[in-house]
Design a protein around this motif. Structure first.
Motif, PDB file in Angstrom:
ATOM      1  N   VAL A   1     -12.220  27.475   3.335  1.00 33.10           N
ATOM      2  CA  VAL A   1     -11.856  26.521   4.384  1.00 33.10           C
ATOM      3  C   VAL A   1     -10.367  26.237   4.300  1.00 33.10           C
ATOM      4  CG1 VAL A   1     -12.231  24.184   5.253  1.00 33.10           C
ATOM      5  CG2 VAL A   1     -14.148  25.480   4.327  1.00 33.10           C
ATOM      6  N   SER A   2      -9.698  26.302   5.446  1.00 29.41           N
ATOM      7  CA  SER A   2      -8.259  26.012   5.449  1.00 29.41           C
ATOM      8  C   SER A   2      -8.032  24.505   5.465  1.00 29.41           C
ATOM      9  CB  SER A   2      -7.570  26.652   6.654  1.00 29.41           C
ATOM     10  OG  SER A   2      -7.951  25.991   7.844  1.00 29.41           O
ATOM     11  N   ALA A   3      -6.921  24.084   4.902  1.00 28.82           N
ATOM     12  CA  ALA A   3      -6.604  22.658   4.797  1.00 28.82           C
ATOM     13  C   ALA A   3      -6.533  21.999   6.170  1.00 28.82           C
ATOM     14  CB  ALA A   3      -5.291  22.471   4.046  1.00 28.82           C
TER      15      ALA A   3
ATOM     16  N   TRP B   1      -9.760  16.607  -2.517  1.00 26.69           N
ATOM     17  CA  TRP B   1     -10.674  17.055  -3.566  1.00 26.69           C
ATOM     18  C   TRP B   1     -11.383  18.371  -3.282  1.00 26.69           C
ATOM     19  CZ3 TRP B   1     -15.839  17.857  -2.892  1.00 26.69           C
ATOM     20  CH2 TRP B   1     -16.441  17.266  -1.786  1.00 26.69           C
ATOM     21  N   LEU B   2     -11.602  18.713  -2.028  1.00 28.78           N
ATOM     22  CA  LEU B   2     -12.387  19.917  -1.749  1.00 28.78           C
ATOM     23  C   LEU B   2     -11.760  21.198  -2.299  1.00 28.78           C
ATOM     24  CD1 LEU B   2     -15.057  20.688  -0.343  1.00 28.78           C
ATOM     25  CD2 LEU B   2     -13.703  21.268   1.658  1.00 28.78           C
TER      26      LEU B   2
ATOM     27  N   LEU C   1      -9.693  20.275   7.452  1.00 28.24           N
ATOM     28  CA  LEU C   1     -10.251  19.182   6.663  1.00 28.24           C
ATOM     29  C   LEU C   1      -9.624  17.845   7.014  1.00 28.24           C
ATOM     30  CD1 LEU C   1     -10.201  20.936   3.174  1.00 28.24           C
ATOM     31  CD2 LEU C   1     -12.147  20.704   4.726  1.00 28.24           C
ATOM     32  N   THR C   2     -10.401  16.787   6.842  1.00 29.89           N
ATOM     33  CA  THR C   2      -9.860  15.440   6.971  1.00 29.89           C
ATOM     34  C   THR C   2      -8.978  15.178   5.749  1.00 29.89           C
ATOM     35  OG1 THR C   2     -11.758  14.491   5.826  1.00 29.89           O
ATOM     36  CG2 THR C   2     -11.898  14.637   8.229  1.00 29.89           C
TER      37      THR C   2
END
Length: 90
Positions: free
Chosen positions: A50-52, A62-63, A55-56
């Protein structure tokens, strides 16, 4: 749930003697099995993909650093909590 202290248990009726002792025991808390450990490893790979930008902000922290906390070699082994459960029962 903890059992009451022995001194709080009612006394057996006069003239009664124990003829059998039974217990309901469980296996104790354990690490996940091999199948689940492998699923966690797959989940870790998906997290890395998953690209940054997707993400929220709170997940961005943390992910990307999350790792599978379980070792395949430890699958089904009793964890410390499980050991303490057995000690408390005995």
């Amino acid at each position: 749930r903890e059992p009451p202290p022995e001194e709080e248990l009612p006394a057996p009726p006069a003239g009664c003697t124990a003829v059998m002792v039974t217990g309901v025991l469980r296996h104790g808390s354990r690490n996940p099995g091999k199948k689940d450990v492998l699923l966690y490893s797959e989940l870790e790979k998906k997290f890395r993909a998953v690209s940054a930008q997707e993400l929220t902000p709170d997940l961005q922290e943390w992910l990307p650093t999350w790792t599978n906390p379980y070792e395949l070699a430890d699958s089904h082994l009793l964890v410390e909590t499980g050991e303490l459960e057995h000690i408390a029962i005995a």
